[in-house]
Write a protein that holds these residues in place. Sequence first.
Motif, PDB file in Angstrom:
ATOM      1  N   LEU A 293      23.541 -36.914  25.693  1.00 60.17           N
ATOM      2  CA  LEU A 293      23.915 -37.379  24.361  1.00 60.17           C
ATOM      3  C   LEU A 293      25.014 -38.435  24.438  1.00 60.17           C
ATOM      4  O   LEU A 293      24.963 -39.453  23.737  1.00 60.17           O
ATOM      5  N   GLY A 294      26.011 -38.209  25.276  1.00 62.65           N
ATOM      6  CA  GLY A 294      27.085 -39.187  25.419  1.00 62.65           C
ATOM      7  C   GLY A 294      26.589 -40.509  25.961  1.00 62.65           C
ATOM      8  O   GLY A 294      26.954 -41.585  25.463  1.00 62.65           O
ATOM      9  N   LEU A 295      25.738 -40.451  26.992  1.00 64.02           N
ATOM     10  CA  LEU A 295      25.197 -41.691  27.568  1.00 64.02           C
ATOM     11  C   LEU A 295      24.302 -42.423  26.578  1.00 64.02           C
ATOM     12  O   LEU A 295      24.396 -43.650  26.421  1.00 64.02           O
TER      13      LEU A 295
ATOM     14  N   GLY B  78      15.723 -40.651  24.748  1.00 65.55           N
ATOM     15  CA  GLY B  78      15.377 -40.326  23.365  1.00 65.55           C
ATOM     16  C   GLY B  78      16.543 -40.509  22.422  1.00 65.55           C
ATOM     17  O   GLY B  78      16.361 -40.917  21.270  1.00 65.55           O
ATOM     18  N   VAL B  79      17.750 -40.231  22.900  1.00 68.38           N
ATOM     19  CA  VAL B  79      18.934 -40.376  22.068  1.00 68.38           C
ATOM     20  C   VAL B  79      19.208 -41.834  21.744  1.00 68.38           C
ATOM     21  O   VAL B  79      19.431 -42.217  20.592  1.00 68.38           O
TER      22      VAL B  79
ATOM     23  N   ILE C 133      17.680 -47.727  16.734  1.00 65.87           N
ATOM     24  CA  ILE C 133      16.784 -48.122  15.647  1.00 65.87           C
ATOM     25  C   ILE C 133      17.467 -47.941  14.292  1.00 65.87           C
ATOM     26  O   ILE C 133      17.463 -48.847  13.437  1.00 65.87           O
ATOM     27  N   ASN C 134      18.077 -46.806  14.069  1.00 63.60           N
ATOM     28  CA  ASN C 134      18.678 -46.525  12.765  1.00 63.60           C
ATOM     29  C   ASN C 134      19.958 -47.322  12.529  1.00 63.60           C
ATOM     30  O   ASN C 134      20.195 -47.815  11.422  1.00 63.60           O
TER      31      ASN C 134
ATOM     32  N   LEU D 148      24.452 -42.055  10.986  1.00 61.70           N
ATOM     33  CA  LEU D 148      24.420 -40.596  10.908  1.00 61.70           C
ATOM     34  C   LEU D 148      22.985 -40.074  10.817  1.00 61.70           C
ATOM     35  O   LEU D 148      22.683 -39.003  11.344  1.00 61.70           O
ATOM     36  N   VAL D 149      22.097 -40.830  10.166  1.00 62.67           N
ATOM     37  CA  VAL D 149      20.682 -40.455  10.179  1.00 62.67           C
ATOM     38  C   VAL D 149      20.138 -40.529  11.599  1.00 62.67           C
ATOM     39  O   VAL D 149      19.407 -39.644  12.058  1.00 62.67           O
ATOM     40  N   GLY D 150      20.501 -41.591  12.317  1.00 63.46           N
ATOM     41  CA  GLY D 150      20.086 -41.704  13.712  1.00 63.46           C
ATOM     42  C   GLY D 150      20.652 -40.590  14.569  1.00 63.46           C
ATOM     43  O   GLY D 150      19.974 -40.096  15.483  1.00 63.46           O
ATOM     44  N   LEU D 151      21.883 -40.177  14.291  1.00 63.78           N
ATOM     45  CA  LEU D 151      22.490 -39.083  15.049  1.00 63.78           C
ATOM     46  C   LEU D 151      21.732 -37.783  14.819  1.00 63.78           C
ATOM     47  O   LEU D 151      21.546 -36.983  15.750  1.00 63.78           O
ATOM     48  N   ARG D 152      21.297 -37.565  13.603  1.00 66.86           N
ATOM     49  CA  ARG D 152      20.527 -36.346  13.308  1.00 66.86           C
ATOM     50  C   ARG D 152      19.220 -36.329  14.090  1.00 66.86           C
ATOM     51  O   ARG D 152      18.841 -35.302  14.678  1.00 66.86           O
ATOM     52  N   ILE D 153      18.533 -37.472  14.124  1.00 68.20           N
ATOM     53  CA  ILE D 153      17.285 -37.555  14.888  1.00 68.20           C
ATOM     54  C   ILE D 153      17.560 -37.469  16.380  1.00 68.20           C
ATOM     55  O   ILE D 153      16.794 -36.866  17.145  1.00 68.20           O
ATOM     56  N   ALA D 154      18.668 -38.061  16.823  1.00 65.17           N
ATOM     57  CA  ALA D 154      19.002 -38.063  18.252  1.00 65.17           C
ATOM     58  C   ALA D 154      19.272 -36.649  18.759  1.00 65.17           C
ATOM     59  O   ALA D 154      18.877 -36.302  19.875  1.00 65.17           O
ATOM     60  N   LEU D 155      19.940 -35.839  17.965  1.00 63.68           N
ATOM     61  CA  LEU D 155      20.211 -34.465  18.386  1.00 63.68           C
ATOM     62  C   LEU D 155      18.913 -33.675  18.542  1.00 63.68           C
ATOM     63  O   LEU D 155      18.749 -32.898  19.496  1.00 63.68           O
ATOM     64  N   THR D 156      17.988 -33.888  17.615  1.00 64.78           N
ATOM     65  CA  THR D 156      16.686 -33.228  17.739  1.00 64.78           C
ATOM     66  C   THR D 156      15.942 -33.702  18.978  1.00 64.78           C
ATOM     67  O   THR D 156      15.345 -32.893  19.705  1.00 64.78           O
TER      68      THR D 156
END
Length: 295
Positions: free
Chosen positions: A109-111, A170-171, A177-178, A218-226
């Motif tokens: 996630l950090g990378l 994936g992250v 994109i977002n 923040l929308v991208g972060l939500r998708i990235a965590l998934t």
Amino acid sequence: MADYPVELLSRQPPANLHVPRVAEPTGLVDPTVIAQTHQPPGRIPRSVQRLLGPVLLLALWQLLSSAQVFDARTTPAPYTVISTAYALLASGELQTHLWSSLQRVLAGLGLGLAIGLTGAVISGLSRAGENIVDANMEILRAVPNFALLPVLIAWFGIGEDSKIILISLGVLVAIYINTYSAIRNVDAALIEAATTFGVRRREMITTVILPGALPGFLVGLRIALTSAWLALIFAETINAPLGLGRMMSDAREYFRVDIIFVLLAVYAILGLLSLSLVRYLESRLLQWRRVFDGR
């Protein structure tokens, strides 16, 4: 200046004389106060209300299991799953595998955040950066990350590097994109107004463009965590000695359906916690934005 008699200065106005009152200044309205939703006393918190769906699902599951609608060999009852989870926690096995998976997810996630956010800012703020970065990101987006698994093994071996890079792919795509789309969709009227007031480019980026792109990030972060938790399952198939994915593979091999359901519940809880984290960030960072909250 003419001198007025003392009796005129001390005379009181008639009682029936209407004197218009000047309205007091109301002052500016703090948008953060408007954006905050004050919860009535005695009302159930929203975080608890959102658990209604999963609780009803568990109740239905237990009811159907008690009625022997489900085969216990393929669909164990919630009580059996809870008993298995307690045994795994008591032995410390679940904590060991969970900690190993958390380390991989945090590293990936950090990378991914660093690369995706940097690429989005470079591509979003300049056309030259867009020409260099955007096409490569679109290509990476079109290629399934899991199809790159053999290439990652050939390049980085079967150690931790290939697992972390697979998670970060994936992250970074979700973040890029977002965030890039949010930067390019900042209201042009705000840019023109800032230019009119003589705001310089660096200040415009930090005070207008990046705050305006924050909801998209923040929308991208939500998708990235998934995406990170999804990629973790595949990443831990690469000769991982520890991890939730390894536990899942072993449970599938020995047909321990109860352990599989425990791990599915763990993934669901981790997903809910990730979603709660993003909601908390939204409530703190987006207090200035007034949106429809589904009342």
